[in-house]
Design an enzyme around this catalytic site. Structure first.
Site, PDB file in Angstrom:
ATOM      1  N   ASN A 134      67.132  70.231  85.898  1.00  0.00           N
ATOM      2  CA  ASN A 134      67.939  69.989  86.914  1.00  0.00           C
ATOM      3  C   ASN A 134      68.483  68.383  86.741  1.00  0.00           C
ATOM      4  O   ASN A 134      67.713  67.590  86.950  1.00  0.00           O
ATOM      5  CB  ASN A 134      67.541  70.160  88.135  1.00  0.00           C
ATOM      6  CG  ASN A 134      69.382  69.765  88.998  1.00  0.00           C
ATOM      7  OD1 ASN A 134      69.720  69.113  88.795  1.00  0.00           O
ATOM      8  ND2 ASN A 134      69.437  69.980  89.846  1.00  0.00           N
TER       9      ASN A 134
ATOM     10  N   ARG B  46      70.064  74.216  85.044  1.00  0.00           N
ATOM     11  CA  ARG B  46      71.193  73.333  86.248  1.00  0.00           C
ATOM     12  C   ARG B  46      72.305  73.147  85.527  1.00  0.00           C
ATOM     13  O   ARG B  46      72.419  71.989  85.456  1.00  0.00           O
ATOM     14  CB  ARG B  46      70.876  72.762  87.478  1.00  0.00           C
ATOM     15  CG  ARG B  46      72.014  73.520  88.491  1.00  0.00           C
ATOM     16  CD  ARG B  46      71.074  72.573  89.595  1.00  0.00           C
ATOM     17  NE  ARG B  46      72.636  72.392  90.587  1.00  0.00           N
ATOM     18  CZ  ARG B  46      73.147  71.630  91.795  1.00  0.00           C
ATOM     19  NH1 ARG B  46      72.313  70.731  91.367  1.00  0.00           N
ATOM     20  NH2 ARG B  46      73.524  71.364  92.369  1.00  0.00           N
TER      21      ARG B  46
ATOM     22  N   HIS C  79      77.714  75.617  94.736  1.00  0.00           N
ATOM     23  CA  HIS C  79      75.897  76.165  94.823  1.00  0.00           C
ATOM     24  C   HIS C  79      76.260  77.072  94.645  1.00  0.00           C
ATOM     25  O   HIS C  79      75.463  78.306  96.036  1.00  0.00           O
ATOM     26  CB  HIS C  79      76.051  75.745  96.994  1.00  0.00           C
ATOM     27  CG  HIS C  79      75.740  74.522  97.152  1.00  0.00           C
ATOM     28  ND1 HIS C  79      76.167  73.935  98.619  1.00  0.00           N
ATOM     29  CD2 HIS C  79      74.998  73.188  96.622  1.00  0.00           C
ATOM     30  CE1 HIS C  79      76.298  72.171  98.832  1.00  0.00           C
ATOM     31  NE2 HIS C  79      75.844  72.097  97.061  1.00  0.00           N
TER      32      HIS C  79
ATOM     33  N   ASN D 139      72.009  68.035 102.111  1.00  0.00           N
ATOM     34  CA  ASN D 139      72.929  66.515 102.451  1.00  0.00           C
ATOM     35  C   ASN D 139      74.483  67.132 101.747  1.00  0.00           C
ATOM     36  O   ASN D 139      75.182  66.475 102.223  1.00  0.00           O
ATOM     37  CB  ASN D 139      72.160  65.862 101.465  1.00  0.00           C
ATOM     38  CG  ASN D 139      72.437  64.524 101.741  1.00  0.00           C
ATOM     39  OD1 ASN D 139      72.767  64.242 102.540  1.00  0.00           O
ATOM     40  ND2 ASN D 139      72.811  63.333 100.168  1.00  0.00           N
TER      41      ASN D 139
ATOM     42  N   ARG E  19      79.510  63.500 102.687  1.00  0.00           N
ATOM     43  CA  ARG E  19      80.546  63.013 101.810  1.00  0.00           C
ATOM     44  C   ARG E  19      81.731  63.410 103.403  1.00  0.00           C
ATOM     45  O   ARG E  19      81.361  64.488 104.240  1.00  0.00           O
ATOM     46  CB  ARG E  19      80.592  64.142 101.264  1.00  0.00           C
ATOM     47  CG  ARG E  19      80.354  64.049  99.585  1.00  0.00           C
ATOM     48  CD  ARG E  19      80.027  65.150  99.110  1.00  0.00           C
ATOM     49  NE  ARG E  19      79.445  65.360  98.216  1.00  0.00           N
ATOM     50  CZ  ARG E  19      78.375  66.499  97.405  1.00  0.00           C
ATOM     51  NH1 ARG E  19      79.132  67.407  97.680  1.00  0.00           N
ATOM     52  NH2 ARG E  19      77.645  66.100  97.214  1.00  0.00           N
TER      53      ARG E  19
ATOM     54  N   MET F 169      69.365  64.354 108.985  1.00  0.00           N
ATOM     55  CA  MET F 169      69.642  64.839 109.974  1.00  0.00           C
ATOM     56  C   MET F 169      68.087  64.899 110.575  1.00  0.00           C
ATOM     57  O   MET F 169      68.047  64.803 112.102  1.00  0.00           O
ATOM     58  CB  MET F 169      70.090  66.305 109.517  1.00  0.00           C
ATOM     59  CG  MET F 169      70.037  67.569 111.087  1.00  0.00           C
ATOM     60  SD  MET F 169      71.725  66.946 112.289  1.00  0.00           S
ATOM     61  CE  MET F 169      72.247  67.703 111.818  1.00  0.00           C
TER      62      MET F 169
ATOM     63  N   GLU G 170      67.046  77.894  93.826  1.00  0.00           N
ATOM     64  CA  GLU G 170      67.997  77.533  92.584  1.00  0.00           C
ATOM     65  C   GLU G 170      66.879  78.353  91.343  1.00  0.00           C
ATOM     66  O   GLU G 170      67.442  78.358  90.703  1.00  0.00           O
ATOM     67  CB  GLU G 170      68.885  76.650  92.576  1.00  0.00           C
ATOM     68  CG  GLU G 170      69.416  76.416  93.857  1.00  0.00           C
ATOM     69  CD  GLU G 170      70.218  74.810  94.356  1.00  0.00           C
ATOM     70  OE1 GLU G 170      71.447  75.082  93.887  1.00  0.00           O
ATOM     71  OE2 GLU G 170      69.761  74.355  94.941  1.00  0.00           O
TER      72      GLU G 170
END
Ligand code: AMP
Length: 414
Positions: A7, A99, A189, A220, A250, A293, A396
């Protein structure tokens, strides 16, 4: 078959090495042999490496580019001292799965990478200027290190959403912009939403056709997906990953007029405004403190910070709106599945979202909810809840490894 899953970001490379084959996929016996992250490629890189059965190593090294990063990994995992038993040289890596963020309209499933695929990915750079060039860097680098005979496969983040109907993917702007420039919702995603739907089927024994769920990838970057008969029929991210839910930095959905208004009021350029919407908005923008968070929760507990609380409340309110909209669009669903950093680890966020859904008969089991953290998977609703609620840790990399294996062996993709 040992598969290197890559990735690649513009200056980072995340990897796993997974041992899998068709029988192991069937029996869910794939094995993660190593994983790691190399950041700040181009200067003194930060490296974190974990080989099965050994503790995580954190180190630094001068790493020039993605090719050097792959060479570093291979040297590490093939070394008799630090490496993986049975992986002694380049030849012991049998395929590479990438990915890949944007497949445009061309790629509806994973494909073996050849010159034609690379050319199409290059054509799609203008759709994903931040991501596709980095993915291509990884593909070129892997080709140089492993040579052309080692198969490489691309797994696209957009592919799972290629089943959305026109009514969901078109924007209500003049149709010619879709025809001319392919301006439409693509969604992202997808590999994660697909994995969550697969795990839901494993956990419940349902068939694909009977899979009617809403998946919430809350990290995130965050997105929701409406999955009907096992297929994505709508998702919250759009032409780019900026649309939809509120995220770490975002903004998610906003009225586009704000961009023009700010341009006139503050004299900011379009680039500056988009930088703000991508990097200084969301949880960070509202709290004025952090996009993380965990840190927001600490600010609330220790300092009763009002804006930290507001940021979390807004984050949850947006999720509730999407869940409500998707339940209607789908004519009802059987389950809601939480995933990714926040979805897997923040029981308070899950509780707040589910509280709003009580009128629909959603009942959370508080004890189960609080226990389902740090990689645990399972139901968190009560047996009499009208919709089931699950926590499903995403993976993933496993989807990428399995698709790579299937593509290389010409086996059908699920
Ligand atoms: P991801 O992008 O999937 O890695 O998710 C990152 C987000 O998950 C960040 O906002 C983290 O603060 C959040 N997260 C990770 N662990 C926890 C936790 N234990 N409690 C609350 N949030 C968490």
């Amino acid at each position: 078959m040992n598969i290197l899953v890559l990735n690649c970001g513009s200056s980072s490379l995340k990897f796993q090495i997974i041992d899998t084959d068709l029988e192991k996929i069937e029996k869910n016996e794939d094995r993660e042999l190593a994983r790691g992250l190399i950041e700040r490629i181009g200067s003194e890189a930060l490296i974190s490496l974990k080989v099965e059965g050994k503790s995580t190593i954190k180190t630094t090294a001068a790493i020039r580019d993605h090719k050097a990063a792959i060479q570093y990994i291979i040297k590490w995992v093939t070394s008799p001292d630090t490496g993986i038993p049975g992986i002694n040289s380049l030849e012991d890596i049998h395929a590479i799965g990438h990915r890949t963020v944007h497949g445009g309209e061309e790629f509806k499933s994973s494909v073996r990478i050849d010159n034609d695929v690379i050319a199409k990915m290059e054509d799609n750079i203008e759709l994903a200027p931040l991501h596709n060039p980095a993915n291509l860097k990884g593909i070129y680098a892997a080709r140089e290190v492993f040579g052309p005979s080692v198969p490489q496969v691309a797994i696209f983040d957009t592919a799972f959403h290629s089943t959305m109907p026109e009514t969901a993917y078109l924007y209500a702007i003049p149709y010619q912009y879709y025809r001319r420039y392919k301006i439409r919702k693509y969604g992202f995603h997808g590999t994660s939403h697909r994995y969550i739907a697969y795990r839901y089927r494993v956990l419940t024994g349902k068939t694909k056709n009977d899979t009617n769920i809403i998946t919430l990838h809350l990290g995130n970057g965050s997105s929701a997906c409406a999955i009907k008969h096992g297929k994505s029929i709508d998702t919250s991210m759009g032409f780019t990953p900026l649309e939809g839910l509120m995220m770490g930095t975002r903004c998610g959905d906003i009225d586009p007029t704000i961009i023009d208004f700010l341009h006139h009021k503050e004299g900011s350029s379009i680039d500056e405004i988009f930088n703000m919407l991508n990097k200084r908005s969301g949880l960070l923008g509202i709290s004025g403190l952090t996009n993380d968070m965990r840190d927001l929760e600490v600010e609330i507990t220790e300092h009763q910070d009002r804006r930290a609380q507001l940021a979390i409340d807004m984050f949850c309110a947006r999720i509730v709106k999407y869940v409500g909209a998707y339940l209607t669009a789908m004519n009802g669903a059987d389950a809601i599945c939480f995933s990714a950093g926040i979805g897997e680890n923040a029981p308070d966020v899950r509780a707040k979202v589910c509280e709003h859904l009580e009128f629909l008969g959603v009942k959370l089991d508080k004890k189960l909810n609080n226990k389902m953290i740090r990689g645990k998977e399972g139901v968190i609703s009560t047996p009499d809840s009208k919709l089931q609620v699950f926590v499903i840790p995403t993976n993933e990399e496993l989807v990428i490894a399995r698709d790579t294996c299937r593509v290389v062996l010409n086996a059908p993709l699920p």
